[in-house]
Design an enzyme around this catalytic site. Structure first.
Site, mmCIF file in Angstrom:
data_model
loop_
_atom_site.group_PDB
_atom_site.id
_atom_site.type_symbol
_atom_site.label_atom_id
_atom_site.label_comp_id
_atom_site.label_asym_id
_atom_site.label_seq_id
_atom_site.Cartn_x
_atom_site.Cartn_y
_atom_site.Cartn_z
ATOM 1 N NE ARG A 264 -3.381 -3.303 -1.749
ATOM 2 C CZ ARG A 264 -3.001 -4.326 -0.600
ATOM 3 N NH1 ARG A 264 -1.572 -5.125 -0.486
ATOM 4 N NH2 ARG A 264 -3.791 -4.340 0.135
ATOM 5 C CG HIS B 70 -4.982 0.774 -3.981
ATOM 6 N ND1 HIS B 70 -3.409 0.343 -3.028
ATOM 7 C CD2 HIS B 70 -5.541 -0.333 -3.736
ATOM 8 C CE1 HIS B 70 -4.581 -0.099 -2.076
ATOM 9 N NE2 HIS B 70 -5.503 -0.047 -2.575
ATOM 10 C CG HIS C 159 -7.116 -8.011 1.926
ATOM 11 N ND1 HIS C 159 -7.223 -8.514 0.579
ATOM 12 C CD2 HIS C 159 -6.506 -6.798 1.367
ATOM 13 C CE1 HIS C 159 -7.182 -7.583 -0.013
ATOM 14 N NE2 HIS C 159 -7.222 -6.296 -0.390
ATOM 15 C CE1 TYR D 23 -6.718 -7.328 -6.943
ATOM 16 C CE2 TYR D 23 -7.701 -8.078 -4.624
ATOM 17 C CZ TYR D 23 -6.773 -6.942 -5.589
ATOM 18 O OH TYR D 23 -6.340 -5.253 -4.749
ATOM 19 C CE LYS E 278 -6.433 -0.092 4.807
ATOM 20 N NZ LYS E 278 -7.852 -0.413 3.519
ATOM 21 N NE ARG F 188 -3.857 -1.575 3.333
ATOM 22 C CZ ARG F 188 -3.438 -3.410 3.849
ATOM 23 N NH1 ARG F 188 -1.856 -3.169 4.331
ATOM 24 N NH2 ARG F 188 -4.551 -4.477 3.738
#
Length: 336
Positions: free
Chosen positions: A285, A282, A308, A317, A206, A182
């Site tokens: 990514r 992104h 994630h 995806y 995150k 990210r």
């Protein structure tokens, strides 16, 4: 249109007993949410309560009872957002923020009942992320970028500056694609978190969750070249020892990069290979994840590498890879 509607007045929460600050503190400390995520929650809540104050004719929320909110107010809030051009996904996020706050009010004893406990948050199909094809990626990294990185932007004033910027930008792009970082992870990456000899990077994503992601050989080579040029650059500039710099990617003055700079350089470089509207970090990514799945990587491993917390986030995806499988099937199967 941006969702900046219902900006609260400075006196909106005067005399209010709503524990918004306590709720946000909980999100930050106990749930380890990033500062940007906490700010998003704060904005959503302030917009919701600002709308309620306007709708109910209140100058402030000193006499407001959170249990007096009904589905009517919620629907009116949604309608007002739609009228102002706010996207459906943003509306769903705002409702999720308010629902989370009301759950906190109930759990902490501020209210007995919450209509939000039985109110479903609208679900909208997730957008399939854009990505570069394998052919575009190969052309970009193996032909266009090595030939003349400086051709994508205005040249620097001298050869020393040009060499530093060129190798820095090249290694940024290589690492974004190689390891799926990210933009916040790239900017915050510290020298001690990168092991080029063993080929991995330690990332803090995150919720301050840490993970280790492999770094491909092409990116390793680019980073080694960048560090070599970086050492020489700061030695010649006499602005300090490059070994003292904390972050991997820095400006010519040795400061940590800022998001807009990375966004801008990524857009300039990727313009040469794609006409997609969003040419941001992104995109690389998304390309990283899509290419891994196309090559047979399992979903759980890709989810771990992306950082994630929920596998469903990665499953978006699989739509892309399924389309590729159908194409292979049509070409290879005699009865397709």
């Amino acid at each position: 249109m941006k969702d900046s509607s219902f900006t609260p007045s400075s006196t909106l929460f005067r005399g209010s007993t709503l524990p918004v600050a306590d709720f946000l503190e909980k999100l930050s400390t106990l749930k380890n949410l990033s500062p940007n995520t906490v700010i998003a929650y704060r904005t959503d809540l302030f917009q919701f309560f600002s709308f309620l104050a306007q709708h109910l004719g209140l100058a402030d929320l000193s006499l407001f009872d959170p249990e007096q909110v009904t589905t009517v107010e919620v629907r009116l809030f949604m309608a007002a957002l739609i009228e102002r051009g706010v996207r459906q996904r943003s509306i769903a996020r705002k409702l999720a923020s308010v629902k989370s706050f009301y759950r906190y009010l109930q759990e902490s004893g501020h209210i007995r009942n919450s209509l939000f406990s039985a109110l479903a948050t609208p679900q909208y199909p997730k957008r399939v992320p854009g990505f570069l094809t394998e052919q575009q990626t190969e052309k970009f990294f193996n032909e266009l970028l090595p030939q003349s990185a400086q051709g994508f932007r205005k040249p620097e004033k001298n050869e020393l500056d040009e060499s530093f910027i060129c190798e820095r930008d090249r290694s940024i792009l290589e690492l974004l694609y190689s390891s799926g970082l990210r933009i916040s992870e790239l900017i915050g990456l510290k020298v001690g978190e990168l092991d080029l000899e063993r080929g991995y990077v330690k990332l803090t994503g995150k919720g301050r969750k840490q993970r280790i992601v492999p770094v491909g050989q092409q990116a390793v080579d680019a980073l080694k070249k960048y560090f070599e040029v970086r050492r020489n650059f700061f030695r010649m500039k006499r602005t300090g020892d490059a070994g003292e710099l904390l972050h991997v990617f820095v400006t010519k003055s040795g400061k940590k990069l800022y998001p807009m700079l990375v966004q801008r350089l990524t857009r300039k470089y990727l313009t040469s290979v794609t006409d997609q509207k969003k040419k941001n970090p992104h995109l690389l990514r998304h390309t990283f994840a899509t290419h891994l799945l196309n090559s047979g990587a399992d979903l759980n491993s890709v989810s771990d590498m992306l950082g994630h917390s929920n596998l469903s986030t990665t499953e978006i995806y699989t739509h892309v890879t399924f389309e590729r499988l159908k194409e292979v099937y049509r070409k290879a199967h005699p009865n397709a």
